[in-house]
Enzyme design. Structure first.
Site, short mmCIF file in Angstrom:
data_model
loop_
_atom_site.label_atom_id
_atom_site.label_comp_id
_atom_site.label_asym_id
_atom_site.label_seq_id
_atom_site.Cartn_x
_atom_site.Cartn_y
_atom_site.Cartn_z
N ASP A 66 0.82 -1.21 0.00
CA ASP A 66 0.00 0.00 0.00
C ASP A 66 0.85 1.26 0.00
OD1 ASP A 66 0.92 -0.26 2.68
OD2 ASP A 66 -0.95 -1.24 3.26
N ASN A 135 -7.45 -3.40 14.39
CA ASN A 135 -8.85 -3.59 13.99
C ASN A 135 -9.00 -4.72 12.98
OD1 ASN A 135 -7.84 -2.47 11.65
ND2 ASN A 135 -9.29 -0.76 11.55
N HIS A 137 -7.24 -5.11 10.12
CA HIS A 137 -6.96 -4.84 8.71
C HIS A 137 -5.68 -5.55 8.26
CE1 HIS A 137 -4.61 -1.03 10.01
NE2 HIS A 137 -3.72 -1.82 9.45
N GLU A 142 -9.59 -2.04 5.39
CA GLU A 142 -10.24 -1.76 6.66
C GLU A 142 -11.51 -2.60 6.81
OE1 GLU A 142 -8.62 -0.16 8.73
OE2 GLU A 142 -7.86 1.76 8.04
#
Length: 252
Positions: A66, A135, A137, A142
């Site tokens: 990314d 979380n 990801h 996400e």
């Protein structure tokens, strides 16, 4: 999923580096998927030591997961800069074979399509290195990301922006709010996946990824669909796994 345990992060890095080295040993020009963030740093340090002791990665290609949208490539926290500093240089990769999404492109969506095509043209990723967000990801996929998603522009979750502020002098206002990321489907196309996690802050996400249902609420749970995934965990990251999961292979 195969689970390998180590008492600490440094040991987890050694185990993960050994897996990477073994996996690519018989490939004349391996294609690696490389992650950024804190999670893979112990792996890169251990792999660097192997390179210094003779491991040759000069013919390897690498694709980063990314990049932030809108951050200049020469910003010290752009993933172009981070990959050059933490991966390309210490692992002695050929810079011309290292690829990072064009987050600063005039049309990021078009850049995403080009990046997806470039991975396919390279023959796909042989081994994908992953971390995991608190979380759940993977990459910047996400919660809410579909399991068949491909490289695209995403909006970062508030938790991710807050977590990543540590790389921006603790100022969440400096963290870009969007990123260009490989999709979950893109990640799952890799022939092999190694996920490294350490620290108590990752324990809940790890447990849910391994033992919970496959759900868009926890993107890492879709790794259950892949038949060659190894999780390398320190004691803290593994602390919420059930005894059944912890009966998996334990590294010395």
């Amino acid at each position: 999923m195969r689970i390998l345990l180590s008492p600490d992060a440094a040991g987890a890095g050694e185990i993960a580096a050994a897996i990477v080295a073994t996996s690519i040993a018989d490939r004349p020009a391996p294609v690696l998927g490389v992650a950024t963030g804190s999670s893979p740093q112990p792996l890169y340090r251990a792999l660097t030591a192997r390179v210094q002791n003779g491991l040759d990665l000069s013919r390897a290609a690498a694709f980063a997961l990314d990049e932030y949208v809108g951050l200049p490539v020469d910003h010290p926290e752009s993933y172009h800069s981070v990959i050059a500093r933490e991966v390309t240089e210490p692992l002695r990769l050929d810079p011309s074979r290292v690829h990072v999404p064009e987050g600063s492109a005039a049309d990021p969506a078009e850049a995403a399509a080009r990046y997806e095509a470039a991975i396919a043209e390279a023959g796909g990723v042989d081994l994908q290195i992953l971390g995991i967000g608190a979380n759940g990801h993977i990459g910047f996929n996400e919660p809410g990301s579909a399991p068949d998603s491909r490289t695209r522009v995403v909006e970062l979750a508030p938790r991710t922006v807050a977590d990543n502020s540590r790389f921006f002098d603790g100022d969440a206002g400096q963290v870009p709010t969007h990123a260009l990321t490989q999709g979950i489907g893109t990640i799952l196309d890799a022939r092999e996946i190694v996920l490294i996690a350490w620290g108590e802050s990752k324990a809940d996400a790890v447990a849910r990824a391994v033992e919970g249902p496959q759900t868009v609420d926890l993107p890492a749970s879709f790794l259950q669909r892949h038949d060659r995934v190894t999780l390398v965990l320190d004691a803290a990251a593994a602390s919420r796994l059930s005894p059944a999961s912890l009966s998996a292979e334990v590294a010395p």
